[in-house]
Design an enzyme around this catalytic site. Structure first.
Site, PDB file in Angstrom:
ATOM      1  N   CYS A 190      17.666  -8.102  -8.631  1.00  0.00           N
ATOM      2  CA  CYS A 190      16.048  -7.880  -8.022  1.00  0.00           C
ATOM      3  C   CYS A 190      15.156  -8.039  -9.851  1.00  0.00           C
ATOM      4  O   CYS A 190      14.869  -7.946  -9.575  1.00  0.00           O
ATOM      5  CB  CYS A 190      16.146  -7.169  -7.378  1.00  0.00           C
ATOM      6  SG  CYS A 190      16.191  -6.637  -5.663  1.00  0.00           S
TER       7      CYS A 190
ATOM      8  N   THR B 219      14.576  -3.966   1.475  1.00  0.00           N
ATOM      9  CA  THR B 219      13.630  -3.655  -0.191  1.00  0.00           C
ATOM     10  C   THR B 219      12.094  -2.468   1.135  1.00  0.00           C
ATOM     11  O   THR B 219      11.974  -1.528   0.587  1.00  0.00           O
ATOM     12  CB  THR B 219      13.266  -4.865  -1.092  1.00  0.00           C
ATOM     13  OG1 THR B 219      14.375  -4.836  -1.727  1.00  0.00           O
ATOM     14  CG2 THR B 219      12.014  -4.160  -2.009  1.00  0.00           C
TER      15      THR B 219
END
Length: 448
Positions: free
Chosen positions: A345, A73
């Site tokens: 996520c 990320t």
């Protein structure tokens, strides 16, 4: 517990645990700041650079192109936001960030944040099999020169391998043939359109040769293939400039400043090497398990594989018609089995899969997406147990969905009655009966 959610996070592999222990032992008793000039710092620096070279060897890059990060990320964010910001500030005409409709939230959110600077985001359509449409990309590129193009190598929800080579060809062809006004952009130093690839789900599953791919930046992470969370890297060419706040002391080429974690770097290197050394053999083993998984699951009426495109063997997405993933996952959880509805996520919120929506599924079908992802510890017994639980999970979910539909229909009928009679009793009574019925189904079906 049976774990079938490797695409979210793979269990730590024993070999990597051993490599971490060895790294800690090597640095035991000395400071591990590789920026220090004393003997201990030089030792840490040497260890760090050895790890950098090991990662570079696996992904086909120069060691100087490896920037250690806190995971995929962060690598995605640094690449998309950093490159887009640099291009836009150099020339305001370079304002459009082009990303595929499949991208991970890390890429989507970075592009959205860039919107605060005045930039825009354009999505590349995918076809019905969740493959990026390069013809659609070509049409986008005819409009204007973008700040960058970002396409993931492997979709994290369905495992579809994306046509990165064709994407690169499409972008480079546009550079030569599109009617862009390059006077201003060239004067700002914009030589070509940066291409960024999220390769987090591709590491250890596909051969990655960064310098041969014709791209400018690529993100990788360890924890999808048996490594540690917060361990990743951004592979980025020396020519690809970034503009980010908070440059700190300038470590990692100023792209990711701060004292490097030498142990995490060593763990990433060990993870990359282990995965690459076993990639072909593991792919064959997982392919056999996937065939068993798909063959068994698709015997249930209304259960289909979400795509027929070419995928990695590790990740399979099913569409469970007439189901909602939330209740399906509940049944599996009660059976001590871990599967998911999609990206971890965003899977904390019950909503249709954006990947299935992008493929053309309606919202009802997209609510029934189920992802099964396997890895180094998965076995035949795991798949067999999954196939034992799935029919009941589907049955329970379909009953719950039917109760919701009945409840909705009942509420609408009651509202009509209330309007005509001026009474609210019908609405309240119907809703209460529906709630009791739904709770009964959950209790009865899951505990059987």
């Amino acid at each position: 517990m049976i774990y079938l959610d490797y695409a979210a996070d793979a269990p730590l592999h024993p070999e990597i645990a051993l490599a971490i222990t060895d790294a800690i032992r090597t640095l035991q008793g000395v400071g591990a700041n590789p920026s220090s000039l004393h003997a201990a710092g030089r030792k840490a620096k040497e260890f760090l650079e050895q790890s950098r070279a090991r990662v570079a060897e696996v992904v086909g890059a120069d060691p100087q192109e490896v920037v250690f990060t806190g995971g995929g990320t962060e690598a995605d964010t640094l690449a998309v936001l950093g490159v887009a910001t640099q291009r836009y500030r150099a020339c305001s005409l370079l304002s459009d960030i082009v990303i595929s409709a499949l991208e991970h939230d890390a890429v989507v959110h970075a592009a959205t944040y860039a919107g605060q600077l005045g930039m825009t985001t354009t999505r590349i359509f995918v076809d019905s099999q969740a493959v990026v449409d390069t013809a659609a990309l070509s049409q986008i590129l005819q409009q204007q020169e973008p700040a960058l193009v970002a396409v993931m190598a492997v979709c994290n929800e369905n495992g579809v391998i994306q046509p990165i080579e064709q994407v690169v060809h499409t972008v480079r062809w546009a550079e030569e043939n599109a009617q862009w006004d390059r006077t201003a952009t060239a004067s700002a130093g914009a030589t070509h359109v940066p291409i960024i690839v999220d390769a987090v789900q591709a590491l250890g599953r596909l051969p990655l040769r960064f310098q041969q791919m014709g791209i400018d930046a690529m993100s990788i992470a360890a924890h999808k293939i048996g490594g540690l969370p917060n361990s990743g890297a951004l592979i980025i060419t020396r020519q690809c400039a970034v503009d980010l706040p908070g440059r700190g002391a300038g470590q990692e080429r100023g792209i990711r400043p701060g004292t490097q974690d030498v142990v995490l770097a060593a763990a990433l290197a060990a993870t990359c090497e282990r995965a690459e050394s076993q990639r072909e053999a593991e792919a064959k083993r997982l392919h056999r398990l996937r065939e068993k998984l798909v063959a068994g699951a698709c015997t249930i009426p209304g259960v289909v594989v979400a795509t027929q495109a070419n995928t990695v063997p590790d990740i399979t997405q099913f569409v469970l018609q007439g189901c909602e993933a939330e209740s399906v996952l509940f049944v599996f959880d009660q059976e001590n089995m871990c599967v998911s509805a999609g990206s971890a996520c965003r899977s904390g919120v019950a909503r249709p899969s954006p990947v299935l929506i992008a493929q053309g599924y309606d919202s009802d079908h997209a609510m029934g997406g189920l992802r099964v992802s396997i890895g180094w510890g998965s076995s035949d017994e795991d798949i067999e147990r999954f196939l034992q639980i799935l029919p009941r999970a589907v049955e329970v979910s379909r009953k719950l969905v039917s109760r919701k539909v009945a409840k909705t229909v009942g509420m609408k009928a009651s509202e009509t009655f209330a309007v005509s009679s001026g009474s609210q009793v019908g609405s309240n009574t119907t809703e209460g009966l529906a709630d009791v019925s739904e709770k009964s189904v959950v209790s009865d079906e899951v505990t059987q």
